[in-house]
Write an enzyme that holds these catalytic residues in place. Structure first.
Site, PDB file in Angstrom:
ATOM      1  N   SER A   1     -14.836 -10.914   4.159  1.00 20.02           N
ATOM      2  CA  SER A   1     -16.083 -11.517   4.652  1.00 20.02           C
ATOM      3  C   SER A   1     -16.006 -13.042   4.561  1.00 20.02           C
ATOM      4  CB  SER A   1     -17.294 -10.975   3.898  1.00 20.02           C
ATOM      5  OG  SER A   1     -17.159 -11.139   2.511  1.00 20.02           O
TER       6      SER A   1
ATOM      7  N   ASP B   1     -15.774 -17.286  -3.328  1.00 20.35           N
ATOM      8  CA  ASP B   1     -14.904 -16.808  -2.250  1.00 20.35           C
ATOM      9  C   ASP B   1     -14.783 -17.839  -1.136  1.00 20.35           C
ATOM     10  OD1 ASP B   1     -15.122 -14.636  -3.835  1.00 20.35           O
ATOM     11  OD2 ASP B   1     -16.070 -13.330  -2.353  1.00 20.35           O
TER      12      ASP B   1
HETATM   13  P1  ADP Z   1     -14.716  -7.709   1.519  1.00 19.85           P
HETATM   14  O1  ADP Z   1     -14.463  -7.390   0.089  1.00 19.85           O
HETATM   15  O2  ADP Z   1     -13.520  -7.415   2.375  1.00 19.85           O
HETATM   16  O3  ADP Z   1     -15.261  -9.081   1.709  1.00 19.85           O
HETATM   17  P2  ADP Z   1     -17.315  -7.039   2.493  1.00 19.85           P
HETATM   18  O4  ADP Z   1     -18.069  -5.768   2.578  1.00 19.85           O
HETATM   19  O5  ADP Z   1     -17.900  -8.182   1.747  1.00 19.85           O
HETATM   20  O6  ADP Z   1     -15.855  -6.698   1.974  1.00 19.85           O
HETATM   21  O7  ADP Z   1     -17.061  -7.591   3.965  1.00 19.85           O
HETATM   22  C1  ADP Z   1     -16.529  -6.753   4.948  1.00 19.85           C
HETATM   23  C2  ADP Z   1     -17.368  -6.898   6.214  1.00 19.85           C
HETATM   24  O8  ADP Z   1     -17.078  -8.157   6.860  1.00 19.85           O
HETATM   25  C3  ADP Z   1     -17.012  -5.852   7.246  1.00 19.85           C
HETATM   26  O9  ADP Z   1     -17.743  -4.670   7.030  1.00 19.85           O
HETATM   27  C4  ADP Z   1     -17.399  -6.553   8.533  1.00 19.85           C
HETATM   28  O10 ADP Z   1     -18.782  -6.494   8.729  1.00 19.85           O
HETATM   29  C5  ADP Z   1     -17.056  -7.993   8.272  1.00 19.85           C
HETATM   30  N1  ADP Z   1     -15.695  -8.310   8.720  1.00 19.85           N
HETATM   31  C6  ADP Z   1     -14.704  -8.854   7.973  1.00 19.85           C
HETATM   32  N2  ADP Z   1     -13.571  -9.032   8.712  1.00 19.85           N
HETATM   33  C7  ADP Z   1     -13.846  -8.578   9.951  1.00 19.85           C
HETATM   34  C8  ADP Z   1     -13.097  -8.486  11.173  1.00 19.85           C
HETATM   35  N3  ADP Z   1     -11.823  -8.861  11.243  1.00 19.85           N
HETATM   36  N4  ADP Z   1     -13.710  -7.953  12.255  1.00 19.85           N
HETATM   37  C9  ADP Z   1     -14.984  -7.558  12.194  1.00 19.85           C
HETATM   38  N5  ADP Z   1     -15.744  -7.625  11.086  1.00 19.85           N
HETATM   39  C10 ADP Z   1     -15.203  -8.119   9.970  1.00 19.85           C
HETATM   40 MG    MG Z   2     -17.094  -9.805   0.790  1.00 24.67          MG
END
Ligand code: ADP
Ligand code: MG
Length: 377
Positions: A122, A166
């Site tokens: 994210s 982050d």
């Molecule tokens: P993380 O620990 O990976 O940050 P989060 O739940 O905080 O997990 O964030 C993940 C969310 O960020 C996904 O569910 C999506 O909504 C968004 N996201 C991150 N990378 C992408 C991507 N490459 N394409 C689309 N959405 C993304």
């Molecule tokens: Mg996250």
């Protein structure tokens, strides 16, 4: 980067005006102390999220992601409203909202940071977009301002109450360094973290476990730390030494005491880790990672069987140190390990998980890498 530009042409019919990238992160040490004014020591991983961006003549916003097949999310500037919708595109829309763009845009995302593995895909997404927008719209924001903007997008637009670690590291990281970030005033310092020349790597083990039952645990731990501060009449757990804290044990109930004990000892471990890194003393760093894990497991009680098994197995396989990372109750662990032992360690953890009846873990390795960058325009 030709790749994303080519795909941008296929999806939106013209070349992008700018391409930018930002990495995911791992927190080396300093867990569950950001909310107690502590220090954290994250580094950027080599996996990045890349975005391609162009301005439009109208107010339309179109967003596509290589990770979301061919779906194009379409909206308008006027419809950028916080806390609406459930789409994955909220993270991107939040950044466009917070940065107050004044024309529509076409945006293509290609994320190589694994989603939901605790590596902050994210923040990588938010920071790559913030970097691209800052460049294309000539906003002139500093890295600290971009970090705050990205955090605000996630807090106020998406509705996730994340801290600023982050985004700070995704923007400010330097290759071969970890970022010492003071959560009290957000000042930061790059600390050399030169593991490659020592033949070392960081193995990241995504346990794929998510124990939802104990989600309330975060708020409870945080409340304990606040109670310790209030009852001891101090400004923050940052402002008391381990010895002074231990001397006042009788003033706190046992659970409050032990939660706060994690916080004060973890803060000291971060500063000790900085000293170890500055001295290139990786066996000392390994010890501190192990102490951090034990403190999270036994005092803060936020670990879980999968994380403990990953850590214990990595140590059996020769890791210098290992610990759970992130909020706990699942997610990832890290192990500092010789590069030539990584494969053997992965195999052993895979087998241990299978024998225990756990879901198969995922593995990533990483070296400390650079933060966000504009790649082309
Ligand atoms: P993380 O620990 O990976 O940050 P989060 O739940 O905080 O997990 O964030 C993940 C969310 O960020 C996904 O569910 C999506 O909504 C968004 N996201 C991150 N990378 C992408 C991507 N490459 N394409 C689309 N959405 C993304
Ligand atoms: Mg996250």
């Amino acid at each position: 980067m030709q790749d994303i530009s080519k795909r941008f042409v296929e999806v939106f019919g013209a070349n992008p005006e700018v391409v930018a990238a930002a990495p995911g992160r791992v927190n080396l040490i300093g867990e569950h102390i950001d909310y107690s004014d502590g220090f954290v020591l994250p580094f950027a991983i080599s996996d990045t999220t890349t975005v391609a961006l162009s301005r439009r003549q109208d107010q339309v916003i179109r967003i596509a992601s290589a990770q979301k097949s061919t779906e194009i999310v379409e909206t308008t500037l006027a419809e950028l409203i916080p806390l609406t919708g459930e789409s994955w595109a909220r993270y991107a829309l939040g950044v466009l909202w917070v940065m107050k763009i004044d024309t529509g845009v076409d945006l293509l995302i290609d994320g190589r940071v694994p989603l939901g593995a605790g590596l902050s895909s994210s923040a990588a997404l938010e920071c790559s977009i913030a970097t691209a927008v800052n460049h294309l719209f000539k906003k002139g924001l500093s890295l600290a301002e971009l970090a705050r903007a990205s955090q605000k997008a996630e807090n106020d637009y998406v509705g996730v109450p994340c801290g600023i670690m982050d985004q700070s590291v995704s923007l400010m990281a330097k290759s071969g360094s970890a970022l010492l970030l003071d959560c009290r005033d957000l000042s930061s310092e790059n600390i050399p973290f030169l593991i490659a020349p020592q033949g070392l790597e960081l193995l990241i083990i995504d346990t794929q476990a998510h124990h939802k039952l104990v989600d309330g645990g975060y708020a409870e731990r945080r409340a304990s730390c606040e109670r310790a501060v209030a009852e001891l009449g101090i400004t923050s757990l940052r402002d008391i030494s381990v010895a002074d804290y231990a001397a006042r044990q009788s003033e706190l109930d046992p659970v409050t005491y032990i939660r706060g004990f994690h916080a004060v000892t973890e803060m000291k471990r971060v500063l000790d880790a900085v000293d170890a890194l500055k001295a290139n003393n990786f066996s000392r760093l390994g010890d501190l990672l192990n102490q951090s894990h034990r403190s999270l497991r036994d005092d803060y009680t936020v670990s879980c069987p999968e994380l403990n098994l990953a850590v214990d197995t990595a140590l059996e396989q020769g890791a210098l140190g290992a610990r759970m990372v992130g909020g706990g109750f699942g997610g990832s662990a890290i192990a500092l390990i010789k590069s030539d032992q990584v494969k053997r360690c992965e195999t052993a953890i895979q087998k241990a998980f299978s024998d225990a009846g756990f879901k198969a873990p995922r593995f990533f390795t990483s070296l400390p890498s650079d933060g966000a960058r504009v790649i082309s325009n």
